[in-house]
Design a protein around this motif. Structure first.
Motif, PDB file in Angstrom:
ATOM      1  N   GLY A 127     -58.626  53.817 -39.357  1.00  0.00           N
ATOM      2  CA  GLY A 127     -59.514  52.802 -38.812  1.00  0.00           C
ATOM      3  C   GLY A 127     -59.106  52.420 -37.396  1.00  0.00           C
ATOM      4  N   GLU A 128     -60.047  51.814 -36.677  1.00  0.00           N
ATOM      5  CA  GLU A 128     -59.817  51.467 -35.275  1.00  0.00           C
ATOM      6  C   GLU A 128     -58.647  50.485 -35.121  1.00  0.00           C
ATOM      7  OE1 GLU A 128     -63.034  51.171 -31.670  1.00  0.00           O
ATOM      8  OE2 GLU A 128     -63.382  49.922 -33.433  1.00  0.00           O
ATOM      9  N   THR A 129     -58.565  49.516 -36.020  1.00  0.00           N
ATOM     10  CA  THR A 129     -57.485  48.517 -35.947  1.00  0.00           C
ATOM     11  C   THR A 129     -56.125  49.176 -36.114  1.00  0.00           C
ATOM     12  OG1 THR A 129     -58.919  46.782 -36.819  1.00  0.00           O
ATOM     13  CG2 THR A 129     -56.557  46.428 -37.042  1.00  0.00           C
ATOM     14  N   GLN A 130     -56.000  50.027 -37.121  1.00  0.00           N
ATOM     15  CA  GLN A 130     -54.729  50.706 -37.384  1.00  0.00           C
ATOM     16  C   GLN A 130     -54.352  51.639 -36.239  1.00  0.00           C
ATOM     17  OE1 GLN A 130     -57.229  50.342 -39.556  1.00  0.00           O
ATOM     18  NE2 GLN A 130     -56.410  49.552 -41.476  1.00  0.00           N
ATOM     19  N   ALA A 131     -55.355  52.319 -35.671  1.00  0.00           N
ATOM     20  CA  ALA A 131     -55.081  53.240 -34.563  1.00  0.00           C
ATOM     21  C   ALA A 131     -54.591  52.476 -33.334  1.00  0.00           C
ATOM     22  CB  ALA A 131     -56.339  54.042 -34.223  1.00  0.00           C
ATOM     23  N   ALA A 132     -55.203  51.318 -33.050  1.00  0.00           N
ATOM     24  CA  ALA A 132     -54.777  50.523 -31.903  1.00  0.00           C
ATOM     25  C   ALA A 132     -53.344  50.028 -32.087  1.00  0.00           C
ATOM     26  CB  ALA A 132     -55.730  49.346 -31.697  1.00  0.00           C
ATOM     27  N   ALA A 133     -53.005  49.598 -33.314  1.00  0.00           N
ATOM     28  CA  ALA A 133     -51.629  49.159 -33.591  1.00  0.00           C
ATOM     29  C   ALA A 133     -50.649  50.306 -33.384  1.00  0.00           C
ATOM     30  CB  ALA A 133     -51.530  48.622 -35.021  1.00  0.00           C
ATOM     31  N   PHE A 134     -51.031  51.509 -33.798  1.00  0.00           N
ATOM     32  CA  PHE A 134     -50.174  52.692 -33.657  1.00  0.00           C
ATOM     33  C   PHE A 134     -50.055  53.090 -32.188  1.00  0.00           C
ATOM     34  CE2 PHE A 134     -49.367  57.314 -35.024  1.00  0.00           C
ATOM     35  CZ  PHE A 134     -48.042  57.055 -35.359  1.00  0.00           C
ATOM     36  N   GLY A 135     -51.159  52.941 -31.443  1.00  0.00           N
ATOM     37  CA  GLY A 135     -51.139  53.253 -30.018  1.00  0.00           C
ATOM     38  C   GLY A 135     -50.282  52.287 -29.222  1.00  0.00           C
ATOM     39  N   LEU A 136     -50.259  51.022 -29.644  1.00  0.00           N
ATOM     40  CA  LEU A 136     -49.404  50.027 -28.988  1.00  0.00           C
ATOM     41  C   LEU A 136     -47.932  50.246 -29.315  1.00  0.00           C
ATOM     42  CD1 LEU A 136     -51.461  46.754 -29.519  1.00  0.00           C
ATOM     43  CD2 LEU A 136     -50.713  47.641 -27.313  1.00  0.00           C
ATOM     44  N   GLY A 137     -47.675  50.909 -30.444  1.00  0.00           N
ATOM     45  CA  GLY A 137     -46.288  51.153 -30.853  1.00  0.00           C
ATOM     46  C   GLY A 137     -45.624  49.937 -31.485  1.00  0.00           C
ATOM     47  N   ILE A 138     -46.426  49.073 -32.174  1.00  0.00           N
ATOM     48  CA  ILE A 138     -45.810  47.894 -32.782  1.00  0.00           C
ATOM     49  C   ILE A 138     -45.049  48.276 -34.050  1.00  0.00           C
ATOM     50  CG2 ILE A 138     -47.585  46.382 -31.817  1.00  0.00           C
ATOM     51  CD1 ILE A 138     -48.695  46.088 -34.697  1.00  0.00           C
ATOM     52  N   GLY A 139     -44.029  47.468 -34.348  1.00  0.00           N
ATOM     53  CA  GLY A 139     -43.188  47.707 -35.519  1.00  0.00           C
ATOM     54  C   GLY A 139     -42.821  46.394 -36.173  1.00  0.00           C
ATOM     55  N   LEU A 140     -41.835  46.427 -37.064  1.00  0.00           N
ATOM     56  CA  LEU A 140     -41.397  45.211 -37.749  1.00  0.00           C
ATOM     57  C   LEU A 140     -40.971  44.160 -36.732  1.00  0.00           C
ATOM     58  CD1 LEU A 140     -39.355  46.785 -40.688  1.00  0.00           C
ATOM     59  CD2 LEU A 140     -41.513  45.535 -40.873  1.00  0.00           C
ATOM     60  N   GLY A 141     -41.392  42.930 -36.949  1.00  0.00           N
ATOM     61  CA  GLY A 141     -41.096  41.844 -36.015  1.00  0.00           C
ATOM     62  C   GLY A 141     -42.185  41.611 -34.996  1.00  0.00           C
ATOM     63  N   ASP A 142     -43.182  42.507 -34.961  1.00  0.00           N
ATOM     64  CA  ASP A 142     -44.271  42.397 -33.988  1.00  0.00           C
ATOM     65  C   ASP A 142     -45.550  41.893 -34.656  1.00  0.00           C
ATOM     66  OD1 ASP A 142     -42.715  43.402 -31.926  1.00  0.00           O
ATOM     67  OD2 ASP A 142     -43.353  45.480 -32.274  1.00  0.00           O
ATOM     68  N   ALA A 143     -46.271  41.060 -33.922  1.00  0.00           N
ATOM     69  CA  ALA A 143     -47.612  40.646 -34.329  1.00  0.00           C
ATOM     70  C   ALA A 143     -48.557  40.928 -33.167  1.00  0.00           C
ATOM     71  CB  ALA A 143     -47.644  39.166 -34.691  1.00  0.00           C
ATOM     72  N   VAL A 144     -49.831  41.118 -33.487  1.00  0.00           N
ATOM     73  CA  VAL A 144     -50.863  41.329 -32.471  1.00  0.00           C
ATOM     74  C   VAL A 144     -51.902  40.232 -32.626  1.00  0.00           C
ATOM     75  CG1 VAL A 144     -52.672  42.856 -31.612  1.00  0.00           C
ATOM     76  CG2 VAL A 144     -50.533  43.829 -32.467  1.00  0.00           C
ATOM     77  N   VAL A 145     -52.133  39.482 -31.554  1.00  0.00           N
ATOM     78  CA  VAL A 145     -53.169  38.453 -31.536  1.00  0.00           C
ATOM     79  C   VAL A 145     -54.304  38.969 -30.646  1.00  0.00           C
ATOM     80  CG1 VAL A 145     -53.756  36.112 -30.815  1.00  0.00           C
ATOM     81  CG2 VAL A 145     -51.567  36.553 -31.936  1.00  0.00           C
ATOM     82  N   SER A 146     -55.489  39.122 -31.227  1.00  0.00           N
ATOM     83  CA  SER A 146     -56.646  39.640 -30.490  1.00  0.00           C
ATOM     84  C   SER A 146     -57.584  38.493 -30.157  1.00  0.00           C
ATOM     85  CB  SER A 146     -57.402  40.681 -31.316  1.00  0.00           C
ATOM     86  OG  SER A 146     -56.604  41.810 -31.527  1.00  0.00           O
ATOM     87  N   LEU A 147     -57.892  38.365 -28.858  1.00  0.00           N
ATOM     88  CA  LEU A 147     -58.781  37.307 -28.383  1.00  0.00           C
ATOM     89  C   LEU A 147     -60.159  37.883 -28.120  1.00  0.00           C
ATOM     90  CD1 LEU A 147     -56.392  35.576 -25.792  1.00  0.00           C
ATOM     91  CD2 LEU A 147     -56.813  34.918 -28.162  1.00  0.00           C
ATOM     92  N   GLY A 148     -61.008  37.841 -29.134  1.00  0.00           N
ATOM     93  CA  GLY A 148     -62.419  38.147 -28.941  1.00  0.00           C
ATOM     94  C   GLY A 148     -63.182  36.841 -29.078  1.00  0.00           C
ATOM     95  N   ALA A 149     -64.510  36.927 -29.299  1.00  0.00           N
ATOM     96  CA  ALA A 149     -65.270  35.705 -29.583  1.00  0.00           C
ATOM     97  C   ALA A 149     -64.611  34.991 -30.762  1.00  0.00           C
ATOM     98  CB  ALA A 149     -66.718  36.048 -29.896  1.00  0.00           C
ATOM     99  N   SER A 150     -64.295  35.768 -31.796  1.00  0.00           N
ATOM    100  CA  SER A 150     -63.435  35.297 -32.878  1.00  0.00           C
ATOM    101  C   SER A 150     -62.028  35.850 -32.628  1.00  0.00           C
ATOM    102  CB  SER A 150     -63.979  35.755 -34.235  1.00  0.00           C
ATOM    103  OG  SER A 150     -64.163  37.152 -34.231  1.00  0.00           O
ATOM    104  N   GLY A 151     -61.080  35.433 -33.433  1.00  0.00           N
ATOM    105  CA  GLY A 151     -59.697  35.867 -33.214  1.00  0.00           C
ATOM    106  C   GLY A 151     -59.126  36.534 -34.445  1.00  0.00           C
ATOM    107  N   SER A 152     -58.092  37.347 -34.253  1.00  0.00           N
ATOM    108  CA  SER A 152     -57.384  37.914 -35.398  1.00  0.00           C
ATOM    109  C   SER A 152     -55.898  38.002 -35.088  1.00  0.00           C
ATOM    110  CB  SER A 152     -57.932  39.296 -35.777  1.00  0.00           C
ATOM    111  OG  SER A 152     -57.592  40.253 -34.803  1.00  0.00           O
TER     112      SER A 152
END
Length: 482
Positions: A230-255
């Motif tokens: 999925g797009e979300t998982q691919a973006a996380a893999f592309g960023l290279g995040i690992g344990l201890g990392d969080a991703v905050v996405s600022l769109g109209a809504s947030g995640s």
């Protein structure tokens, strides 16, 4: 040096990056919009002919873009359903996006299984508008003939991989894509066919879930196709995040999502327990209000854009002279207050200035996302660093406040096609495993995203006081909501 490609089929376009398989350096890239017709009134269509994805893929890959490429990874938009008949033809157009037609279907499914906790225990998420399982319920209720002809269920990335391989008898998906369907459990690693039947009215064939480093197959020309995700998982893999990392996405809504070693079950349904593209887990918490709160405030204050709103906010000070905005303009999901409205508290004569309201909008948005972070932290998720994504992450008012309000280091990556890069990294992993040069448990190490790193520093105590001010107003206005 090997050469691999990553393909991201988003709701609006296809992006392709071609990368060095050893370092991840982007060598060339392609782009093409999907040839989609906008529905009356604008917006995105809820129904899409999947052939549009193939047409834009072909256009994006034109001009010899894929010359020399040995492997391709595919990511695509989440919350998509491609229903096929027994011959492998589409029964109807693909159902995509946060499809509001299925609101009633989501409520029906929650009741049919016995409530939110029953769903959380079953598959790690509660049916939401637009989720595949909810779309199936809508299909069964609204288009029963199409539902009856549906024999196979694929998502967008599954269908694209299957097409690239020449429509073989074997159909595959990955853990990441499967975990968003509402009928696969990240905790058990297995499907729940009974939930497909509950939604669709009968069983259907589901794609085989293969490992993160497995290949879905090889084309007749010898091009290896990786599992896809999925797009979300691919973006996380592309960023290279690992344990201890969080991703905050600022769109109209947030995640807010974070890497965690195990699947989380949340009886309140605030956490959606996704799997990632590496064998770990990606618990996700969403808010309905992020940048839409900033845009609303800009309109109220008569400023032309978010850059101007940010500039205005920087003339105020932390705490906005006591103004607190609970930014629940569309209701809210975290906390679960679907029918509430926003609240502006702390109005005094000295606080009634445009710059203080502007600052309160930024602080309210970020405190709402900090609430979502705290939901994960409260379940034992380690958060030592936050990656901040979205155009609003570049705004000075966001960068000034976020580290102290989140209470941690904040990383703002430069804009890039992270989903496509993550797909290419997956392709490099599958290629390396097939050649015996990489371990199926350890993905290739690629150069990290170019990023700005912001520390809370001396502002931490002030930021936590602002956060406490926000929490106090939230508790007074909505006692026990979180």
């Amino acid at each position: 040096m090997g050469i691999v490609a990553g393909l991201d089929s988003s709701p609006d376009f296809t992006r392709i990056v071609v990368c060095d398989s050893d370092t991840g350096a982007v060598l060339r890239q392609g782009y093409a919009p999907h040839p989609l017709e906008s529905p009356e009134g604008g917006g995105r269509p809820a129904d899409v002919d999947p052939q549009a994805w193939l047409l834009s893929l072909g256009e994006a890959a034109g001009g010899g873009l894929l010359e020399g490429v040995q492997a391709i990874g595919v990511s695509a938009q989440a919350n998509s359903v491609v229903p096929l008949d027994t011959q492998g033809n589409t029964v109807r157009p693909a159902m995509v996006g946060g499809d509001k037609r299925s609101q009633v279907a989501a409520a029906d499914l929650i009741d049919a299984l016995g409530g939110r906790e029953a769903w959380a225990q079953a598959v790690g998420s509660v049916p939401q508008t637009g989720q595949p399982v909810t779309k199936l319920r809508w299909l069964a209720r609204t288009e029963p003939e199409a539902a009856a002809r549906t024999a196979v269920l694929l998502q967008a990335h599954d269908w694209l991989v299957w097409q690239l391989l020449g429509r073989p008898a074997r159909r595959t998906t990955d853990r990441g894509g499967a975990s968003g369907t509402g009928y696969w459990s990240a905790a058990t690693g297995g499907y729940r066919p009974d939930l497909v039947e509950l939604a669709l009215g009968h069983q259907a064939m589901l794609p085989e879930v293969i490992g993160a480093a497995d290949a879905a197959g090889t084309t007749p020309e010898g091009l290896l196709i990786s599992a896809g995700t999925g797009e979300t998982q691919a973006a996380a893999f592309g960023l290279g995040i690992g344990l201890g990392d969080a991703v905050v996405s600022l769109g109209a809504s947030g995640s807010v999502m974070a890497v965690h070693p195990e699947a989380l079950v949340d009886q309140y349904g605030m956490i959606t327990s996704l799997a990632d593209a590496t064998g770990m887990h990606l618990p996700v918490v969403t808010t309905l209000n992020a940048v839409r709160a900033l845009r609303g405030t800009a309109e109220l204050l008569g400023v032309p854009d978010l850059e101007s709103l940010s500039e205005l906010a920087m003339k105020s000070t932390p705490g906005s002279h006591g103004l607190v905005l609970l930014p629940y303009l569309e209701g809210e999901r975290t906390p679960n207050l679907p029918h509430t409205a926003g609240t502006l508290a702390g109005l005094r004569r000295e606080s009634m200035r445009p710059e203080h309201l502007a600052r309160a909008a930024f602080e309210g948005m970020l405190c709402g996302l900090a609430d979502a972070l705290d939901v994960l932290r409260g379940r034992g998720v380690d958060v030592r660093r936050v990656f901040l994504l979205g155009a609003a992450a570049e705004l000075p008012a966001v960068q000034a406040a976020a580290p102290a309000l989140f209470g941690t280091q904040v990383v703002v990556p430069q804009p890039a096609d992270y989903a496509a890069i993550g797909s290419a990294r997956q392709a490099a992993w599958a290629l390396g495993v097939s050649q015996g040069t990489l371990d199926p448990r350890t993905p290739p190490v690629w150069q990290g995203a170019v990023a700005q790193v912001l520390e809370p520093g001396e502002e931490l105590a002030v930021g936590q006081a602002v956060r406490q001010q926000y929490v106090s107003v939230r508790e007074q206005t909505h006692p026990g909501a979180l």
